[in-house]
Design a protein around this motif. Structure first.
Motif, PDB file in Angstrom:
ATOM      1  N   ASP A  22     -31.557 -15.089  45.089  1.00  0.00           N
ATOM      2  CA  ASP A  22     -32.528 -14.738  46.129  1.00  0.00           C
ATOM      3  C   ASP A  22     -32.103 -13.563  47.005  1.00  0.00           C
ATOM      4  OD1 ASP A  22     -34.295 -16.645  45.234  1.00  0.00           O
ATOM      5  OD2 ASP A  22     -33.658 -18.162  46.679  1.00  0.00           O
ATOM      6  N   PRO A  23     -30.842 -13.478  47.425  1.00  0.00           N
ATOM      7  CA  PRO A  23     -30.489 -12.372  48.329  1.00  0.00           C
ATOM      8  C   PRO A  23     -30.313 -11.017  47.631  1.00  0.00           C
ATOM      9  CG  PRO A  23     -28.610 -13.822  48.052  1.00  0.00           C
ATOM     10  CD  PRO A  23     -29.757 -14.448  47.322  1.00  0.00           C
ATOM     11  N   LEU A  24     -30.368 -10.980  46.313  1.00  0.00           N
ATOM     12  CA  LEU A  24     -30.121  -9.741  45.569  1.00  0.00           C
ATOM     13  C   LEU A  24     -31.385  -8.906  45.443  1.00  0.00           C
ATOM     14  CD1 LEU A  24     -27.870 -11.106  42.684  1.00  0.00           C
ATOM     15  CD2 LEU A  24     -27.143 -10.116  44.849  1.00  0.00           C
ATOM     16  N   SER A  25     -31.211  -7.589  45.553  1.00  0.00           N
ATOM     17  CA  SER A  25     -32.330  -6.669  45.345  1.00  0.00           C
ATOM     18  C   SER A  25     -32.569  -6.508  43.848  1.00  0.00           C
ATOM     19  CB  SER A  25     -31.996  -5.306  45.957  1.00  0.00           C
ATOM     20  OG  SER A  25     -30.953  -4.684  45.214  1.00  0.00           O
ATOM     21  N   VAL A  26     -33.629  -5.814  43.502  1.00  0.00           N
ATOM     22  CA  VAL A  26     -33.939  -5.573  42.090  1.00  0.00           C
ATOM     23  C   VAL A  26     -32.797  -4.798  41.440  1.00  0.00           C
ATOM     24  CG1 VAL A  26     -35.500  -4.383  40.508  1.00  0.00           C
ATOM     25  CG2 VAL A  26     -36.434  -5.697  42.401  1.00  0.00           C
ATOM     26  N   ALA A  27     -32.295  -3.778  42.111  1.00  0.00           N
ATOM     27  CA  ALA A  27     -31.195  -2.976  41.555  1.00  0.00           C
ATOM     28  C   ALA A  27     -29.945  -3.840  41.368  1.00  0.00           C
ATOM     29  CB  ALA A  27     -30.889  -1.790  42.462  1.00  0.00           C
ATOM     30  N   GLU A  28     -29.652  -4.701  42.332  1.00  0.00           N
ATOM     31  CA  GLU A  28     -28.492  -5.585  42.207  1.00  0.00           C
ATOM     32  C   GLU A  28     -28.686  -6.589  41.076  1.00  0.00           C
ATOM     33  OE1 GLU A  28     -26.846  -5.835  46.778  1.00  0.00           O
ATOM     34  OE2 GLU A  28     -28.693  -6.919  46.273  1.00  0.00           O
ATOM     35  N   LEU A  29     -29.906  -7.082  40.905  1.00  0.00           N
ATOM     36  CA  LEU A  29     -30.186  -7.999  39.802  1.00  0.00           C
ATOM     37  C   LEU A  29     -30.012  -7.305  38.455  1.00  0.00           C
ATOM     38  CD1 LEU A  29     -33.263  -9.889  41.250  1.00  0.00           C
ATOM     39  CD2 LEU A  29     -31.056 -10.905  40.687  1.00  0.00           C
ATOM     40  N   GLU A  30     -30.472  -6.066  38.353  1.00  0.00           N
ATOM     41  CA  GLU A  30     -30.309  -5.319  37.102  1.00  0.00           C
ATOM     42  C   GLU A  30     -28.834  -5.068  36.809  1.00  0.00           C
ATOM     43  OE1 GLU A  30     -32.870  -1.961  37.821  1.00  0.00           O
ATOM     44  OE2 GLU A  30     -34.627  -3.017  37.026  1.00  0.00           O
ATOM     45  N   ARG A  31     -28.051  -4.762  37.840  1.00  0.00           N
ATOM     46  CA  ARG A  31     -26.614  -4.552  37.665  1.00  0.00           C
ATOM     47  C   ARG A  31     -25.952  -5.865  37.233  1.00  0.00           C
ATOM     48  NH1 ARG A  31     -26.051  -1.321  41.597  1.00  0.00           N
ATOM     49  NH2 ARG A  31     -26.029  -2.887  43.233  1.00  0.00           N
ATOM     50  N   TYR A  32     -26.371  -6.959  37.845  1.00  0.00           N
ATOM     51  CA  TYR A  32     -25.842  -8.286  37.505  1.00  0.00           C
ATOM     52  C   TYR A  32     -26.153  -8.635  36.051  1.00  0.00           C
ATOM     53  CZ  TYR A  32     -25.115 -13.374  37.938  1.00  0.00           C
ATOM     54  OH  TYR A  32     -24.703 -14.674  37.774  1.00  0.00           O
ATOM     55  N   ILE A  33     -27.375  -8.360  35.613  1.00  0.00           N
ATOM     56  CA  ILE A  33     -27.758  -8.596  34.222  1.00  0.00           C
ATOM     57  C   ILE A  33     -26.877  -7.762  33.290  1.00  0.00           C
ATOM     58  CG2 ILE A  33     -29.592  -8.193  32.505  1.00  0.00           C
ATOM     59  CD1 ILE A  33     -31.595  -9.011  34.715  1.00  0.00           C
ATOM     60  N   GLY A  34     -26.634  -6.507  33.645  1.00  0.00           N
ATOM     61  CA  GLY A  34     -25.756  -5.655  32.837  1.00  0.00           C
ATOM     62  C   GLY A  34     -24.356  -6.241  32.715  1.00  0.00           C
ATOM     63  N   GLN A  35     -23.848  -6.773  33.831  1.00  0.00           N
ATOM     64  CA  GLN A  35     -22.519  -7.397  33.805  1.00  0.00           C
ATOM     65  C   GLN A  35     -22.521  -8.624  32.903  1.00  0.00           C
ATOM     66  OE1 GLN A  35     -22.031  -8.160  37.971  1.00  0.00           O
ATOM     67  NE2 GLN A  35     -21.211  -6.115  38.411  1.00  0.00           N
ATOM     68  N   LEU A  36     -23.552  -9.437  33.007  1.00  0.00           N
ATOM     69  CA  LEU A  36     -23.641 -10.632  32.166  1.00  0.00           C
ATOM     70  C   LEU A  36     -23.768 -10.265  30.693  1.00  0.00           C
ATOM     71  CD1 LEU A  36     -26.015 -12.842  34.346  1.00  0.00           C
ATOM     72  CD2 LEU A  36     -23.564 -13.156  34.005  1.00  0.00           C
ATOM     73  N   GLU A  37     -24.570  -9.247  30.386  1.00  0.00           N
ATOM     74  CA  GLU A  37     -24.714  -8.816  28.994  1.00  0.00           C
ATOM     75  C   GLU A  37     -23.382  -8.301  28.452  1.00  0.00           C
ATOM     76  OE1 GLU A  37     -28.013  -6.128  29.387  1.00  0.00           O
ATOM     77  OE2 GLU A  37     -29.464  -7.699  28.868  1.00  0.00           O
ATOM     78  N   GLY A  38     -22.618  -7.598  29.292  1.00  0.00           N
ATOM     79  CA  GLY A  38     -21.297  -7.140  28.886  1.00  0.00           C
ATOM     80  C   GLY A  38     -20.372  -8.303  28.599  1.00  0.00           C
ATOM     81  N   GLU A  39     -20.437  -9.328  29.424  1.00  0.00           N
ATOM     82  CA  GLU A  39     -19.610 -10.508  29.216  1.00  0.00           C
ATOM     83  C   GLU A  39     -20.035 -11.268  27.958  1.00  0.00           C
ATOM     84  OE1 GLU A  39     -16.379 -12.974  30.289  1.00  0.00           O
ATOM     85  OE2 GLU A  39     -16.944 -10.919  30.710  1.00  0.00           O
ATOM     86  N   ILE A  40     -21.335 -11.316  27.692  1.00  0.00           N
ATOM     87  CA  ILE A  40     -21.828 -11.949  26.463  1.00  0.00           C
ATOM     88  C   ILE A  40     -21.308 -11.193  25.247  1.00  0.00           C
ATOM     89  CG2 ILE A  40     -23.913 -12.354  25.074  1.00  0.00           C
ATOM     90  CD1 ILE A  40     -25.335 -12.975  27.792  1.00  0.00           C
ATOM     91  N   ALA A  41     -21.354  -9.869  25.290  1.00  0.00           N
ATOM     92  CA  ALA A  41     -20.856  -9.066  24.169  1.00  0.00           C
ATOM     93  C   ALA A  41     -19.361  -9.304  23.960  1.00  0.00           C
ATOM     94  CB  ALA A  41     -21.129  -7.586  24.421  1.00  0.00           C
ATOM     95  N   ARG A  42     -18.617  -9.414  25.052  1.00  0.00           N
ATOM     96  CA  ARG A  42     -17.177  -9.665  24.958  1.00  0.00           C
ATOM     97  C   ARG A  42     -16.917 -11.041  24.347  1.00  0.00           C
ATOM     98  NH1 ARG A  42     -12.544 -11.161  28.174  1.00  0.00           N
ATOM     99  NH2 ARG A  42     -13.842 -12.342  29.622  1.00  0.00           N
TER     100      ARG A  42
END
Length: 63
Positions: A22-42
């Motif tokens: 909830d407290p995250l902006s759209v840009a922060e959510l997109e960055r968070y998704i990128g981090q999660l996708e990177g962790e999934i790939a790892r």
């Protein structure tokens, strides 16, 4: 009241704590998704490496 109503919610996977979104902006959510996708790939790369080691060991012992 059902027994299901009394059961606790499933615990998150060990080592993973979901962040409040909830407290995250759209840009922060997109960055968070990128981090999660990177962790999934790892994690998938680690799975592939472990499967390759196992396949090699199984091939060695089949001889």
């Amino acid at each position: 009241m059902d027994a299901d109503d009394l059961a606790p919610p499933p615990a998150p996977a060990a080592g993973f704590t979901p962040r409040p979104l909830d407290p995250l902006s759209v840009a922060e959510l997109e960055r968070y998704i990128g981090q999660l996708e990177g962790e999934i790939a790892r994690a998938r790369a680690a799975i592939g490496a472990k499967q390759a080691v196992r396949a090699g060991a199984e091939a060695l012992f089949r001889r």
